[in-house]
Write an enzyme that holds these catalytic residues in place. Structure first.
Site, PDB file in Angstrom:
ATOM      1  N   MET A  42     -21.811  10.679  16.121  1.00  0.00           N
ATOM      2  CA  MET A  42     -20.462  11.141  16.381  1.00  0.00           C
ATOM      3  C   MET A  42     -20.229  12.499  15.724  1.00  0.00           C
ATOM      4  SD  MET A  42     -18.132   7.710  16.166  1.00  0.00           S
ATOM      5  CE  MET A  42     -18.571   6.261  17.133  1.00  0.00           C
ATOM      6  N   CYS A  43     -19.024  13.016  15.840  1.00  0.00           N
ATOM      7  CA  CYS A  43     -18.705  14.361  15.396  1.00  0.00           C
ATOM      8  C   CYS A  43     -18.433  14.406  13.892  1.00  0.00           C
ATOM      9  CB  CYS A  43     -17.491  14.877  16.163  1.00  0.00           C
ATOM     10  SG  CYS A  43     -17.656  14.747  17.959  1.00  0.00           S
ATOM     11  N   GLN A  44     -18.169  15.612  13.398  1.00  0.00           N
ATOM     12  CA  GLN A  44     -17.833  15.823  11.991  1.00  0.00           C
ATOM     13  C   GLN A  44     -16.489  16.522  11.907  1.00  0.00           C
ATOM     14  OE1 GLN A  44     -19.859  15.612   8.825  1.00  0.00           O
ATOM     15  NE2 GLN A  44     -21.004  14.059   9.937  1.00  0.00           N
ATOM     16  N   ILE A  96     -17.113  19.806  14.252  1.00  0.00           N
ATOM     17  CA  ILE A  96     -18.449  20.024  14.804  1.00  0.00           C
ATOM     18  C   ILE A  96     -18.729  18.889  15.768  1.00  0.00           C
ATOM     19  CG2 ILE A  96     -20.916  20.114  14.296  1.00  0.00           C
ATOM     20  CD1 ILE A  96     -20.234  21.392  11.630  1.00  0.00           C
TER      21      ILE A  96
END
Length: 259
Positions: A1-3, A78
């Site tokens: 997954m994203c940050q 991100i």
């Protein structure tokens, strides 16, 4: 997954140190390489930088790392794509206007089969579940308070209810701000640290870099940094509990208002 990365503080502050470590996760120390973005509030204005390139390879990210933009509210993201192709329109954070203010939103997670009906004022431009969720949140707030922005005490329970509806669909970690209040919701992973006097040195996890904040601050400064996972290895970060919706203002979480 994203940050996710957020910053909320009581005086305009640059995020260069935190972004140095955070941006390394976009293709160097982690595999989040499907685009990135960052938004800086300056009064009622909002600068936003987006790039579909990995942050580690992006000349725009180089600029942000080196240019100390001072802000009291920052949201960065991100991307590791789960819904929607790698394209600029699918890069977070997303920005819309509500009540004469910019609102900025970034999401980490996945809302499977999330297809809200296209109605109301806000519509998604890209193809992510995240932008659709953001539009739904703003539409809910707009319909509940058509006359303008309410007090935080009135806004919070409405935001909490729509957040709980969305979190029931899937993983829904997010950062949301209008430049006045900074909201964070945790489904799985989100932590924060409050830096205030007495300041000390901090060392990044993703880069061999140390900054002594005592040399860069005044005794009255206060900065809260929020991230998917801690950015430093010599400071104590506080995990946000799953299901918790926090509000930050002037570099502090306002837990006492809603307990």
């Amino acid at each position: 997954m994203c940050q996710l990365l957020g910053m909320n503080c009581n005086v305009p502050t640059d995020i260069c140190f935190s972004f140095e470590g955070f941006s390394a996760r976009g293709g160097k120390t982690d595999h989040h390489s499907d685009g990135w973005g960052i938004a800086f509030f300056e009064g009622k204005g909002c600068r936003i930088f987006l790039d579909a390139k990995p942050s580690i390879d992006s000349p725009i990210a180089d600029f942000v790392r080196c240019y100390p933009i001072h802000s009291t509210h920052v949201i960065a993201h991100i991307r590791k794509a789960t819904q929607g192709e790698v394209a600029l329109e699918n890069c977070h954070p997303f920005r819309r206007e509500l009540w004469g203010r910019y609102w900025v939103f970034a999401h980490n997670g996945n809302l499977p089969d999330f297809e809200p009906p296209i109605q109301g004022f806000y519509q998604a431009v890209g193809h992510t579940d995240s932008e659709k969720a953001f539009c739904l949140i703003l539409e809910t707030l707009r319909q509940n308070f058509p006359e303008g922005k309410p007090s935080l005490e009135k806004l919070y329970p409405v935001l909490q209810r729509v957040t709980e509806r969305l979190a029931a669909i899937g993983v829904f970690n997010y950062l949301l701000s209008d430049g006045e209040h900074f909201f964070t919701h945790c489904s799985t992973n989100l932590s924060y640290i409050v830096r205030q006097a007495p300041f000390a040195a901090a060392h990044l996890i993703d880069q061999d870099m140390t900054v002594d904040f005592n040399e860069l601050t005044t005794p009255s400064d206060r900065v809260a940094v929020i991230a998917t996972t801690p950015l430093t290895d010599n400071e104590v970060w506080t995990p946000i509990q799953p299901g918790e919706l926090l509000v930050f203002q002037d570099g502090l979480p306002l837990k006492h208002i809603f307990n």
